[in-house]
Design an enzyme around this catalytic site. Structure first.
Site, PDB file in Angstrom:
ATOM      1  N   HIS A   1       0.834  -1.209   0.000  1.00 34.98           N
ATOM      2  CA  HIS A   1       0.000   0.000   0.000  1.00 34.98           C
ATOM      3  C   HIS A   1       0.869   1.261   0.000  1.00 34.98           C
ATOM      4  O   HIS A   1       0.516   2.282   0.596  1.00 34.98           O
ATOM      5  CB  HIS A   1      -0.973  -0.006   1.167  1.00 34.98           C
ATOM      6  CG  HIS A   1      -1.887  -1.193   1.200  1.00 34.98           C
ATOM      7  ND1 HIS A   1      -2.555  -1.653   0.089  1.00 34.98           N
ATOM      8  CD2 HIS A   1      -2.228  -2.036   2.219  1.00 34.98           C
ATOM      9  CE1 HIS A   1      -3.280  -2.715   0.413  1.00 34.98           C
ATOM     10  NE2 HIS A   1      -3.095  -2.966   1.682  1.00 34.98           N
TER      11      HIS A   1
ATOM     12  N   GLU B   1     -11.141  -5.947  -2.217  1.00 29.81           N
ATOM     13  CA  GLU B   1     -10.512  -4.720  -2.691  1.00 29.81           C
ATOM     14  C   GLU B   1     -10.417  -4.721  -4.224  1.00 29.81           C
ATOM     15  O   GLU B   1      -9.510  -5.342  -4.776  1.00 29.81           O
ATOM     16  CB  GLU B   1      -9.118  -4.580  -2.099  1.00 29.81           C
ATOM     17  CG  GLU B   1      -9.030  -4.708  -0.594  1.00 29.81           C
ATOM     18  CD  GLU B   1      -7.632  -5.078  -0.146  1.00 29.81           C
ATOM     19  OE1 GLU B   1      -6.676  -4.355  -0.507  1.00 29.81           O
ATOM     20  OE2 GLU B   1      -7.488  -6.106   0.558  1.00 29.81           O
TER      21      GLU B   1
ATOM     22  N   HIS C   1     -10.222   0.136   1.277  1.00 29.82           N
ATOM     23  CA  HIS C   1      -9.717  -1.035   1.994  1.00 29.82           C
ATOM     24  C   HIS C   1     -10.592  -1.364   3.210  1.00 29.82           C
ATOM     25  O   HIS C   1     -10.088  -1.650   4.289  1.00 29.82           O
ATOM     26  CB  HIS C   1      -8.272  -0.776   2.426  1.00 29.82           C
ATOM     27  CG  HIS C   1      -7.489  -2.008   2.780  1.00 29.82           C
ATOM     28  ND1 HIS C   1      -7.703  -2.720   3.937  1.00 29.82           N
ATOM     29  CD2 HIS C   1      -6.497  -2.649   2.119  1.00 29.82           C
ATOM     30  CE1 HIS C   1      -6.857  -3.753   3.978  1.00 29.82           C
ATOM     31  NE2 HIS C   1      -6.111  -3.724   2.891  1.00 29.82           N
TER      32      HIS C   1
END
Length: 346
Positions: free
Chosen positions: A95, A303, A165
């Site tokens: 991320h 996601e 998320h």
């Protein structure tokens, strides 16, 4: 804005749905949804104390970026130049590193009773990524749930992969239940298998005859303990599914059902993949929004995204964004009630 700025909270609502959002990470902290009994419950996980979002980031409900998911070796090349990123997942970037969009305090660009638009400017070199990236994330409560529109522009060639998320538990965030009895359907005939560091190998592998076949609905827990090397690597599901249907077109990419509450959630997206993560490492965290601590697999993520490590995999759908282009990802979490799995998936 600085990540040290105060965290703002914003509520939006319509009909039986209510959401609480944070300026930090443009995060979805709560989403209240009616169940079969007519009572609403918060179906997303989050921290009770706002300071925990910075102190112990778990990506609860945030907009993950610049590049959601993993980039192998925390580096990639673009137009002959190598870009190095902070490694925060072994040798890899997860991320986008420890200073990703999840710990940035976004500004509120627009809001009304039903929607809010967050904005963020990620400068050239931010976490190692090239280009000044201007990002907007719009949340809107609609008649059947929550839609999210993600947009970005750049002044220099870069890579972008944005998603929400959220961790979901349709039985309710404070139920104390796991999601192992939730029924899931994903219209995907392939996954991108991973190596020991959870980086895709580059292969597209058929789900036929494997625990990853969710084309026919089944409970999350049914095959969780199967003797499959990929499940061992992820300690459960932590994999990208290659979605059917043309990317760029919004379509249903997953359906989730909780038999106890009757809540059905359909995930819609324009992206080519969806990461299923079954909260394998949730245990031991700080108290959640309802005051209790979450068990392992107390929530799951669906996601929508570009594929993990796409910048290093030429055969994967591109994540490149050039000046003059606009990155666009439309997604939604849409809800209804069903009496049983057959009705949920019909």
């Amino acid at each position: 804005m600085s990540g040290a700025a105060a965290i703002g909270t914003i509520e939006i609502a319509r009909g039986g749905y209510r959401a609480e959002l944070l300026t930090l990470g443009a995060a979805l902290r709560k989403l209240e949804v009616p169940g079969r009994d007519g009572k609403s419950a918060n179906v997303v996980l989050g921290y009770r104390e706002l300071d925990e979002y910075r102190a112990h980031p778990r990506f609860y409900g945030v907009i993950a970026g610049r590049y959601a998911n993993r980039i192998g070796g925390a580096r990639f090349s673009l137009d002959g130049m190598e870009y190095r990123l902070p490694a925060n997942n072994g040798a890899n970037s997860l991320h986008s590193g420890p200073g990703g969009f999840d710990v940035q305090n976004w500004t509120v660009a627009a809001r009304d009773a039903h929607s809010v638009t967050f904005a963020l400017m990620s400068p050239d070199g931010d976490n190692g990524f090239p280009g000044n990236l201007h990002v907007r994330a719009r949340y809107a409560i609609e008649a059947d749930g929550l839609s999210i529109s993600l947009r970005a522009t750049t002044d220099r060639a870069t890579v972008v992969n944005l998603t929400n998320h959220a961790y979901f538990n349709l039985a309710g965030e404070s139920s104390g239940a796991t999601v192992l009895d939730h029924v899931l359907q994903i219209p995907a005939s392939q996954i991108t298998p991973v190596d020991a560091a959870l980086i895709p190998t580059g292969e597209l592998r058929s789900v036929d005859g494997t625990p990853f076949d969710f084309r026919t609905p089944k409970t999350i827990g049914r095959d969780m303990d199967a003797a499959d090397p990929q499940l061992g690597l992820g300690h459960g599901y932590d994999h990208n599914f290659v979605l059917v249907g043309a990317a760029g077109t919004i379509r249903r990419i997953a359906t989730l059902f909780d038999p106890g509450s009757g809540r059905v959630m359909e995930v819609h997206s324009t992206e080519p993949g969806v990461q299923l993560y079954t909260g394998n490492h949730l245990a031991g965290g700080a108290p959640g929004t309802g005051g209790g601590s979450y068990p392992a697999r107390g929530g799951l993520c669906l996601e929508p995204q570009k594929f993990p490590d796409s910048p290093n995999k030429p055969n994967f759908p591109t994540a490149r964004l050039d000046p003059g282009q606009e990155y666009r990802h439309d997604m939604a979490f849409r809800f209804r009630i069903a009496s049983d799995a057959a009705g949920a998936m019909g």
